[in-house]
Design an enzyme around this catalytic site. Structure first.
Site, short mmCIF file in Angstrom:
data_model
loop_
_atom_site.label_atom_id
_atom_site.label_comp_id
_atom_site.label_asym_id
_atom_site.label_seq_id
_atom_site.Cartn_x
_atom_site.Cartn_y
_atom_site.Cartn_z
CG PHE A 249 -1.65 1.23 1.20
CD1 PHE A 249 -2.82 1.43 0.32
CD2 PHE A 249 -1.23 2.09 2.25
CE1 PHE A 249 -3.63 2.54 0.52
CE2 PHE A 249 -2.35 3.25 2.68
CZ PHE A 249 -3.49 3.73 1.68
CD GLN A 250 -0.45 6.06 0.99
OE1 GLN A 250 0.21 6.19 2.01
NE2 GLN A 250 -1.56 7.00 0.88
CE LYS B 102 5.02 3.68 10.02
NZ LYS B 102 3.59 3.44 9.86
CG MET C 150 1.81 33.10 -23.93
SD MET C 150 3.07 33.16 -22.83
CE MET C 150 3.51 35.15 -22.55
#
Length: 683
Positions: free
Chosen positions: A161-162, A211, A537
């Site tokens: 996860f992540q 971590k 622009m």
């Protein structure tokens, strides 16, 4: 065999610098210890006191020692052990509304101060949201340190996860990156990151932090006494006397020289000024270089380039010697290369002039322009070394004639615009008014941040710049939406400055959620939205080069920016007419807290303009405006097909491609960066 396998893995993750360290480690048992630990153990001096610290706390202590004053970031599960260390910290933590905003705010602080900006995010999407700020910092030469959380080492490679391949993603966007696999690597990694970010041409670096490494506790020496060095940078290159002597000869002998100054000279404005005045040389700058040379000085030709001063562009094309100081010949400052600097190139052939290029990066030489003389080194050192060899230009008849010609161009081609007849306002008018208020009130300490678009270039044109690092913008990458987070970062880093954001409605719409950050910390920035309900622009380009086939260039559903600001508790004003313009500007400047003004402006074309494929002296000027836009009864100016930035003939384009393929075959280049310890990439 295990140590050899580790060496192979780390080589892929961390580049040549870490490879050398690990390769040496395979021959001795104590390779895991940082150098400072080894020297302490070998010393007869008493051991320093010890302290139990998590990996996150160790990183925090190293940042404190490095003098970091503020950090911008966003929390998340994988990075919590590091975020936790900032509770009750001497380092101020600012939570942005989005990771991209955090990255731009850290970069804004770095742009304004020259110090390393720091951004902390979590793993996965937290890191991927920083790709744009990282590459923006890479292309603009901004010292930026990104610390990202990562899943635990045991989960890496499992699509946890992540999880994302963080260092693989940021490799093209950074000078250096590294993933920390073991606690003992932390001091070295942080010191190395800071060293590389500051050394040579500054740039972004990235350290990825699993971590479990951040959470691990270990007994370490007191940081104050024994941390790895965190304030060092590489020594600059040594200057070579023959090149200096040749550069001095050309400067002393040139009849029509010009100084072309970029942000590489930001730390030596007094030396640029001294050279210009002593040698009687006019000065033009890039947008990042504005303010290095006071634009109120009679020798100033202001900014050059696609939307730069016509007089600066004419001067570059007619100069017999171009002295480039800390600038890199970006395509927006050169126009079509086959038409660039014809007089200087001719003078180089007969030995009376040419192009002198001062740059800290050796690989910059010949990347765009082949210099007559290349001075590899810090611009400050190059200028200091040149001074004893430079003769006084006062009374030089050729120089005075050249300066008179430049002044004639300045008189004839001043920045101007077509004023609305019905009392409405244009962006140029608003910026003129801002400049007048700043001058009238003698505001000494002020900095402007911008988004990208017409408002950005018009800010260069209609505001006079007198100090370096006061125009904060995304120059090379051109990131719309960077303006608001830039402004927040600048104000946090320079609290005594008046910080003004000039943004377009389209650019502001990309990151206006960062109003939440302004409100949360009551950051007293002055926000000016040039609201013409267009990406003007780009609209102009579609009109000129795509036969007025308009798509994706209007903003018909803009929010009410006054109500949007007020929803966050921010004071807001609005102005759409000339009669109220000065009063509104003064009210904005007087207000002590954050304030937003919705300037409802009439769209306009930004002139001068050098079309793609054209030379610097082939500009569209104000006199061409009606024909370009098809207004009134003016004869419409047509373009044959699309204006192309590539060489005009197919043969030249083919030769360029063949040259690139030949270079790749000879060197093994694949488009990726060559990486090395503390050395900027070579593309």
């Amino acid at each position: 065999m295990k140590s050899r396998a580790a060496a192979v893995f780390l080589r892929r993750q961390s580049g040549l610098a870490m490879t050398r360290m690990v390769a040496a480690a395979t021959t001795r048992q104590d390779h895991a210890r940082p150098r400072y630990c080894q020297s302490r153990l070998a010393s007869s001096r008493p051991m320093p006191s010890l302290k139990q610290m998590t990996g996150g706390e160790l990183i925090h202590s190293l940042l404190v020692k490095a003098g970091v004053k503020q950090v911008f970031g966003y929390s998340g599960g994988a990075v919590l052990p590091l975020v936790d260390a900032f509770v009750d910290s001497p380092i101020e933590w600012y939570t942005s509304s989005h990771e991209q905003c955090a990255g731009h705010s850290a970069a804004g602080a770095a742009k304004a101060t020259g110090e390393v900006g720091v951004c902390i995010v979590t793993s996965g999407p937290g890191l991927t949201n920083l790709v744009t700020p990282l590459y923006d910092a890479m292309t603009d030469g901004v010292p930026l340190l990104v610390l990202s959380g990562q899943v635990p080492t045991g989960a890496m490679g499992t699509d946890a996860f992540q999880e994302c391949p963080a260092t693989e993603i940021t490799q093209p966007c950074t000078k250096w990156n590294f993933v920390v696999h073991q606690y003992h690597q932390i001091p070295w990694a942080i010191a190395e990151a800071l060293r590389i970010a500051r050394s040579g041409r500054p740039g972004p670096v990235h350290v990825d932090l699993p971590k479990d490494v951040l959470s691990l506790k270990a007994i370490v020496p007191q940081i104050e006494e024994s941390a790895a060095p965190v304030g060092v940078r590489d020594a600059p290159p040594m200057l070579e006397l023959p090149q200096l002597e040749e550069a001095a000869r050309l400067i002393n002998g040139a009849k029509k020289p010009i100084l072309y100054v970029g942000q590489g000279a930001s730390d030596c404005p007094e030396l640029v000024r001294e050279l210009a005045h002593r040698s009687r040389i006019p000065v033009t700058t890039t947008c990042h270089g504005m303010g290095i040379f006071d634009e109120n000085d009679p020798l100033s030709l202001h900014m050059l380039g696609m939307h730069g001063a016509a007089y600066a562009n004419f001067a570059i094309q007619e100069a017999d010697l171009i002295v480039a100081v800390g600038s890199r010949f970006d395509d927006r400052t050169t126009g079509a290369m086959q038409k660039y600097a014809p007089v200087a190139r001719a003078a180089a052939q007969d030995g009376t002039g040419g192009i002198i290029h001062m740059d800290i990066r050796r690989e910059s030489f010949g990347k765009v322009v082949d210099p007559t003389v290349a001075l590899w080194g810090d611009c400050k050192h190059s200028l200091q070394a040149l001074f004893p060899l430079i003769t006084d230009g006062e009374g030089n008849a050729d120089r005075e004639a050249w300066l008179n010609k430049c002044n004639d161009w300045k008189t004839e081609h001043k920045f101007a615009y077509a004023k609305p007849m019905d009392g409405k306002i244009k962006t140029q008018q608003v910026l003129e008014c801002l400049n007048e208020v700043i001058v009238d009130r003698k505001v000494d300490k002020w900095t402007m941040a911008t988004g990208v678009g017409n408002h950005q270039m018009m800010s260069c044109q209609f505001v006079r710049w007198t100090k370096p690092r006061t125009f904060i913008t995304s120059g090379s990458l051109g990131v719309m939406g960077a303006g608001l987070p830039y402004a927040i970062g600048v104000k946090v880093a320079k609290p005594d400055e008046t910080v003004i954001l000039v943004d377009g409605d389209g650019s502001f719409g990309m990151t206006n959620m960062d109003l939440q950050t302004v409100a949360r910390y009551q950051v007293p920035v002055k926000m000016m939205i040039m609201n013409d309900a267009r990406q003007q622009m780009v609209w102009v380009w579609q009109k000129l080069f795509f036969n007025s086939r308009f798509l994706s260039v209007t903003n018909p559903c803009n929010p009410d920016f006054v109500k949007l600001a007020e929803a966050y508790g921010i004071k807001a004003l609005s102005c759409d007419n000339e009669a109220d313009m000065r009063k509104t500007m003064e009210e904005m400047m007087d207000y002590k807290g954050p304030v937003l003004v919705d300037w409802k402006v009439v769209p306009d074309i930004c002139l001068p303009m050098v079309a793609p494929g054209k030379g610097l002296d082939e500009m569209m000027l104000l006199k061409d405006r009606a024909g370009l836009l098809g207004e009134d009864d003016a004869e419409k100016i047509e373009f044959e097909g699309l204006a192309q930035a590539e060489p005009a003939d197919a043969q030249t384009a083919a030769m360029r491609r063949c040259s690139l393929f030949s270079f790749a075959a000879q060197t093994g280049w694949t488009g990726a960066a060559r990486r090395g310890t503390g050395v900027d990439r070579v593309w």
